[in-house]
Design a protein around this motif. Structure first.
Motif, PDB file in Angstrom:
ATOM      1  N   LYS A   1       0.819  -1.211   0.000  1.00 23.19           N
ATOM      2  CA  LYS A   1       0.000   0.000   0.000  1.00 23.19           C
ATOM      3  C   LYS A   1       0.854   1.262   0.000  1.00 23.19           C
ATOM      4  N   PHE A   2       0.470   2.206  -0.836  1.00 24.57           N
ATOM      5  CA  PHE A   2       1.089   3.526  -0.836  1.00 24.57           C
ATOM      6  C   PHE A   2       0.296   4.394   0.149  1.00 24.57           C
ATOM      7  N   THR A   3       0.887   4.644   1.296  1.00 23.86           N
ATOM      8  CA  THR A   3       0.197   5.400   2.334  1.00 23.86           C
ATOM      9  C   THR A   3       0.742   6.824   2.398  1.00 23.86           C
ATOM     10  N   VAL A   4       0.047   7.650   3.154  1.00 23.35           N
ATOM     11  CA  VAL A   4       0.455   9.046   3.322  1.00 23.35           C
ATOM     12  C   VAL A   4       1.787   9.144   4.043  1.00 23.35           C
ATOM     13  N   PHE A   5       2.156   8.072   4.756  1.00 22.99           N
ATOM     14  CA  PHE A   5       3.402   8.102   5.527  1.00 22.99           C
ATOM     15  C   PHE A   5       4.639   8.108   4.632  1.00 22.99           C
ATOM     16  N   ILE A   6       4.471   7.779   3.361  1.00 29.45           N
ATOM     17  CA  ILE A   6       5.596   7.861   2.430  1.00 29.45           C
ATOM     18  C   ILE A   6       6.103   9.300   2.346  1.00 29.45           C
ATOM     19  N   LEU A   7       5.170  10.239   2.462  1.00 29.82           N
ATOM     20  CA  LEU A   7       5.564  11.650   2.436  1.00 29.82           C
ATOM     21  C   LEU A   7       6.452  12.004   3.633  1.00 29.82           C
ATOM     22  N   PHE A   8       6.218  11.323   4.749  1.00 27.68           N
ATOM     23  CA  PHE A   8       7.010  11.591   5.951  1.00 27.68           C
ATOM     24  C   PHE A   8       8.432  11.043   5.843  1.00 27.68           C
ATOM     25  N   ALA A   9       8.694  10.270   4.796  1.00 27.72           N
ATOM     26  CA  ALA A   9      10.055   9.745   4.593  1.00 27.72           C
ATOM     27  C   ALA A   9      11.039  10.866   4.279  1.00 27.72           C
ATOM     28  N   SER A  10      10.538  12.017   3.893  1.00 31.79           N
ATOM     29  CA  SER A  10      11.418  13.136   3.555  1.00 31.79           C
ATOM     30  C   SER A  10      12.269  13.559   4.756  1.00 31.79           C
ATOM     31  N   LEU A  11      11.737  13.428   5.967  1.00 30.16           N
ATOM     32  CA  LEU A  11      12.491  13.836   7.154  1.00 30.16           C
ATOM     33  C   LEU A  11      13.688  12.921   7.418  1.00 30.16           C
ATOM     34  N   PRO A  12      13.508  11.598   7.512  1.00 29.31           N
ATOM     35  CA  PRO A  12      14.698  10.753   7.684  1.00 29.31           C
ATOM     36  C   PRO A  12      15.680  10.849   6.516  1.00 29.31           C
ATOM     37  N   ILE A  13      15.187  11.082   5.306  1.00 29.85           N
ATOM     38  CA  ILE A  13      16.097  11.255   4.169  1.00 29.85           C
ATOM     39  C   ILE A  13      16.928  12.521   4.359  1.00 29.85           C
ATOM     40  N   LEU A  14      16.295  13.591   4.812  1.00 32.20           N
ATOM     41  CA  LEU A  14      17.023  14.830   5.082  1.00 32.20           C
ATOM     42  C   LEU A  14      18.068  14.621   6.176  1.00 32.20           C
ATOM     43  N   ILE A  15      17.689  13.908   7.214  1.00 36.00           N
ATOM     44  CA  ILE A  15      18.629  13.606   8.297  1.00 36.00           C
ATOM     45  C   ILE A  15      19.812  12.809   7.765  1.00 36.00           C
ATOM     46  N   LEU A  16      19.533  11.852   6.894  1.00 37.35           N
ATOM     47  CA  LEU A  16      20.601  11.036   6.319  1.00 37.35           C
ATOM     48  C   LEU A  16      21.549  11.881   5.474  1.00 37.35           C
ATOM     49  N   ILE A  17      21.008  12.834   4.728  1.00 38.11           N
ATOM     50  CA  ILE A  17      21.856  13.717   3.911  1.00 38.11           C
ATOM     51  C   ILE A  17      22.756  14.559   4.801  1.00 38.11           C
ATOM     52  N   VAL A  18      22.185  15.135   5.858  1.00 38.30           N
ATOM     53  CA  VAL A  18      22.985  15.949   6.789  1.00 38.30           C
ATOM     54  C   VAL A  18      24.070  15.095   7.441  1.00 38.30           C
ATOM     55  N   MET A  19      23.705  13.883   7.842  1.00 34.85           N
ATOM     56  CA  MET A  19      24.671  12.975   8.454  1.00 34.85           C
ATOM     57  C   MET A  19      25.796  12.625   7.482  1.00 34.85           C
ATOM     58  N   THR A  20      25.433  12.385   6.229  1.00 36.69           N
ATOM     59  CA  THR A  20      26.425  12.035   5.213  1.00 36.69           C
ATOM     60  C   THR A  20      27.360  13.201   4.933  1.00 36.69           C
ATOM     61  N   ILE A  21      26.814  14.402   4.893  1.00 35.63           N
ATOM     62  CA  ILE A  21      27.656  15.590   4.696  1.00 35.63           C
ATOM     63  C   ILE A  21      28.628  15.748   5.864  1.00 35.63           C
ATOM     64  N   GLY A  22      28.125  15.576   7.086  1.00 34.49           N
ATOM     65  CA  GLY A  22      28.983  15.698   8.257  1.00 34.49           C
ATOM     66  C   GLY A  22      30.113  14.689   8.260  1.00 34.49           C
ATOM     67  N   VAL A  23      29.770  13.419   8.009  1.00 38.76           N
ATOM     68  CA  VAL A  23      30.794  12.378   7.946  1.00 38.76           C
ATOM     69  C   VAL A  23      31.740  12.635   6.771  1.00 38.76           C
ATOM     70  N   GLY A  24      31.189  13.107   5.649  1.00 34.30           N
ATOM     71  CA  GLY A  24      32.008  13.418   4.481  1.00 34.30           C
ATOM     72  C   GLY A  24      33.027  14.501   4.767  1.00 34.30           C
ATOM     73  N   LEU A  25      32.629  15.549   5.495  1.00 36.96           N
ATOM     74  CA  LEU A  25      33.556  16.616   5.871  1.00 36.96           C
ATOM     75  C   LEU A  25      34.669  16.093   6.772  1.00 36.96           C
ATOM     76  N   ILE A  26      34.294  15.250   7.725  1.00 36.63           N
ATOM     77  CA  ILE A  26      35.292  14.668   8.629  1.00 36.63           C
ATOM     78  C   ILE A  26      36.283  13.813   7.856  1.00 36.63           C
ATOM     79  N   MET A  27      35.770  12.928   7.001  1.00 38.49           N
ATOM     80  CA  MET A  27      36.633  11.998   6.273  1.00 38.49           C
ATOM     81  C   MET A  27      37.473  12.721   5.217  1.00 38.49           C
ATOM     82  N   ALA A  28      36.898  13.749   4.586  1.00 39.30           N
ATOM     83  CA  ALA A  28      37.652  14.517   3.589  1.00 39.30           C
ATOM     84  C   ALA A  28      38.837  15.207   4.240  1.00 39.30           C
ATOM     85  N   THR A  29      38.628  15.746   5.435  1.00 42.41           N
ATOM     86  CA  THR A  29      39.713  16.406   6.166  1.00 42.41           C
ATOM     87  C   THR A  29      40.795  15.405   6.552  1.00 42.41           C
TER      88      THR A  29
END
Length: 262
Positions: free
Chosen positions: A138-166
């Protein structure tokens, strides 16, 4: 003082926004330059891996309903984190020929590495939604709420990326060690096996893993059609902000020394 520094970063980002867009396009073109299928591979790669692992593991773990969705919702997110942070880690060294000649804010290369993989992730979601349709999930309305964990994952990846790049500028072996770490991280998380397969004494690996908390939240949205727990969001968001703060501090503190080691 912190507010002034943040405003300076935002002003700088706004000034070079078009350049960041071009860098993202460049990274995507480079990624698929020698591929006959091009961007289409972003759809075929997760699909083919899903088919193989479904054949192998669904026979072992009969109790996992809709195994392809169980696997894809987790693996796509993990791939975004692994590929984004790895490309970000290599970005400063691989782009040194540009920033040593022309002034460009160096963090843009890190952002480009993460955002180009985010584009791939968005394209790969087409496969996830197609499989959901085929399996009648089922495609539920909660799929729209996936945007928040995806955003968190992007921020986390950027943070780890900055650390590892340095770190990678000063210690080149870190690239190989990070590859081993990412492999261990993948097998430590229930991506293609059920959560309860691990003994109770090892469950802390799942509970205290911020990447897996994002994966759990995404599974709730895509597979189970329910809202994720507050713990998953708050815990992963805390570490995303923490990694970003540490990454920015390290990067800005040491970036002037990059030219001496590249």
């Amino acid at each position: 003082m912190v507010s002034l520094g943040f405003n300076r970063i935002m002003d700088n980002f706004s000034k070079y926004r078009s350049l960041l867009s071009e860098l993202v396009r460049r990274d995507i073109k480079i990624k698929y330059r020698r591929s006959v299928l091009g961007v289409l591979w972003s759809l075929l790669d997760p699909l083919l891996n899903m088919i193989v692992l479904t054949i192998v593991f669904s026979t072992l773990f009969h109790r996992i309903d809709n195994y392809p969705i169980y696997y894809l919702s987790a693996m796509l997110a993990y791939t975004l984190f692994r590929s984004g942070s790895t490309q970000a880690m290599r970005s400063i060294i691989s782009s040194s020929g540009i920033w040593k000649v022309v002034y460009v804010p160096k963090y843009l290369y890190v952002l480009s590495g993460v955002l180009s993989n985010f584009v791939t992730y968005v394209i790969s979601l087409v496969i996830l939604f197609a499989i959901m349709f085929v399996l009648q999930v089922k495609f539920t309305v909660f799929i729209l709420f996936a945007s928040l964990p995806i955003l968190i994952l992007i921020v986390m990846t950027i943070g780890v990326g900055l650390i590892m790049a340095t770190l990678n500028v000063f210690f080149r072996d870190i690239e190989h060690l990070y590859g081993v770490f990412c492999t261990l991280l993948m097998y430590a998380m229930p991506i293609f096996y059920p959560e309860d397969i691990l003994p109770a004494s090892f469950r802390f690996i799942q509970v205290y893993n911020p990447v897996y908390q994002v994966i759990k939240a995404l599974r709730d949205c895509f597979l189970y059609g329910q809202l994720y727990s507050y713990y998953s969001i708050l815990y992963s968001a805390f570490f995303a902000v923490l990694f970003l703060a540490i990454g920015l501090f390290m990067f800005y503190k040491l970036q002037d020394k990059f030219i001496l080691y590249v």
